[in-house]
Design a protein around this motif. Sequence first.
Motif, mmCIF file in Angstrom:
data_model
loop_
_atom_site.group_PDB
_atom_site.id
_atom_site.type_symbol
_atom_site.label_atom_id
_atom_site.label_comp_id
_atom_site.label_asym_id
_atom_site.label_seq_id
_atom_site.Cartn_x
_atom_site.Cartn_y
_atom_site.Cartn_z
ATOM 1 N N LYS A 271 0.838 -1.204 0.000
ATOM 2 C CA LYS A 271 0.000 0.000 0.000
ATOM 3 C C LYS A 271 0.870 1.251 0.000
ATOM 4 N N ALA A 272 1.947 1.236 0.791
ATOM 5 C CA ALA A 272 2.859 2.384 0.815
ATOM 6 C C ALA A 272 3.519 2.578 -0.545
ATOM 7 N N TYR A 277 3.922 5.508 -5.812
ATOM 8 C CA TYR A 277 4.039 5.490 -7.267
ATOM 9 C C TYR A 277 2.727 5.800 -8.000
ATOM 10 N N ILE A 278 1.599 5.535 -7.343
ATOM 11 C CA ILE A 278 0.314 5.624 -8.056
ATOM 12 C C ILE A 278 -0.589 6.710 -7.483
ATOM 13 N N ASP A 283 2.693 14.441 -5.328
ATOM 14 C CA ASP A 283 3.482 15.099 -4.283
ATOM 15 C C ASP A 283 4.894 14.529 -4.156
ATOM 16 N N VAL A 284 5.256 13.593 -5.038
ATOM 17 C CA VAL A 284 6.573 12.952 -4.969
ATOM 18 C C VAL A 284 7.564 13.726 -5.833
ATOM 19 N N ASP A 285 8.692 14.070 -5.253
ATOM 20 C CA ASP A 285 9.749 14.769 -5.982
ATOM 21 C C ASP A 285 10.686 13.739 -6.609
ATOM 22 N N MET A 296 9.011 4.463 -17.310
ATOM 23 C CA MET A 296 7.606 4.327 -16.900
ATOM 24 C C MET A 296 7.220 5.330 -15.817
ATOM 25 N N LEU A 297 8.175 6.042 -15.247
ATOM 26 C CA LEU A 297 7.868 7.071 -14.266
ATOM 27 C C LEU A 297 7.550 8.414 -14.917
ATOM 28 N N THR A 298 7.609 8.478 -16.240
ATOM 29 C CA THR A 298 7.278 9.705 -16.954
ATOM 30 C C THR A 298 5.847 10.136 -16.632
ATOM 31 N N LYS A 299 5.678 11.429 -16.336
ATOM 32 C CA LYS A 299 4.348 11.952 -15.985
ATOM 33 C C LYS A 299 3.977 13.088 -16.928
ATOM 34 N N PRO A 300 2.819 12.980 -17.625
ATOM 35 C CA PRO A 300 1.992 11.773 -17.755
ATOM 36 C C PRO A 300 2.672 10.741 -18.644
#
Length: 319
Positions: A271-272, A277-278, A283-285, A296-300
Amino acid sequence: MTHIEQADKPMVFKGLCRHWPLVQAGLDSPDKALDYLSQFYQGSAVTAYYLPPEQQGRVFYNQQLDGFNYQAGRLDFNQLLARLQQENASTNPAGIYMGSTDIHQCLPGLGEQNSLNLHPINPLTSIWLGNKTKVAAHFDFPLNLACNVVGQRTFTLFPPEQISNLYVGPMEFAPGGQDISMVDFEKPDFERFPKFQQALDASLTAELTPGDVLFIPSMWWHHVRGIDDINVLITHWWRDTPGYLGRPNNALLHSMLSLRSLPKAQRQAWKAIFDHYIFEHDDVDDSYIPQNAKGMLTKPLDELNARKLRADLINKLKR
């Protein structure tokens, strides 16, 4: 569209489609509305449900929850209309119901003057038809602009977080294919479903007359009741994210397989990770990772990385 682009709650637009020819025909008489629909039919069979009179129009499971309380079959659209009129002439009518049916395939040409122009969005436009039927509370991932064109309908809507208070039934199969609430809204059993009162306290009700349009945000639960002997609805479904991102319910099913049976401590650890990641990634730097290395961490998530991720996932599911 500007009114709903940022909307996170249902909205009713009174009389927005009242000028449609189908709405006007129905205001003259329900039979005129059916005659108007019939002129667009070109022979493709449709799927319809028959509910015995004792079911009182409730589309649901059988008592054993190993089947449904209706019979479904494919038939000619004009036969469906004739059976609908026949049942409504009875003192104890059976329920007749045609669920979501692509308007362009079933009744080509109808949508030209009887659907919303949502350009540049190209929604899936469907028609629903029946008598005094009741569809159990369920949710849909796409957004929806539902146009009430003939008869009156009542929508009872619940925000997504009310899921625990709605007593959702089996996931393997359900009427219409979507998970539904087990509560009978006409006569709720609060001893069996005590938390349902909390859901009702958080609910919204939309009473739709012919020509009214209801916006249903993604994931909002909704129970639908047709009030009159003839009820027709035209819906517009679309998603506000690219199709290459896939369907979120597939992720839920995979989680049922791989996470749900883990010990609680491990579930909490995952869950953490999911929050990181999801669910809370806004709010994640992650600026410490160079853009060209984010993958795959590319946003969006862009289409190229989505395709790579999908291919990797398919390969891993084969093992």
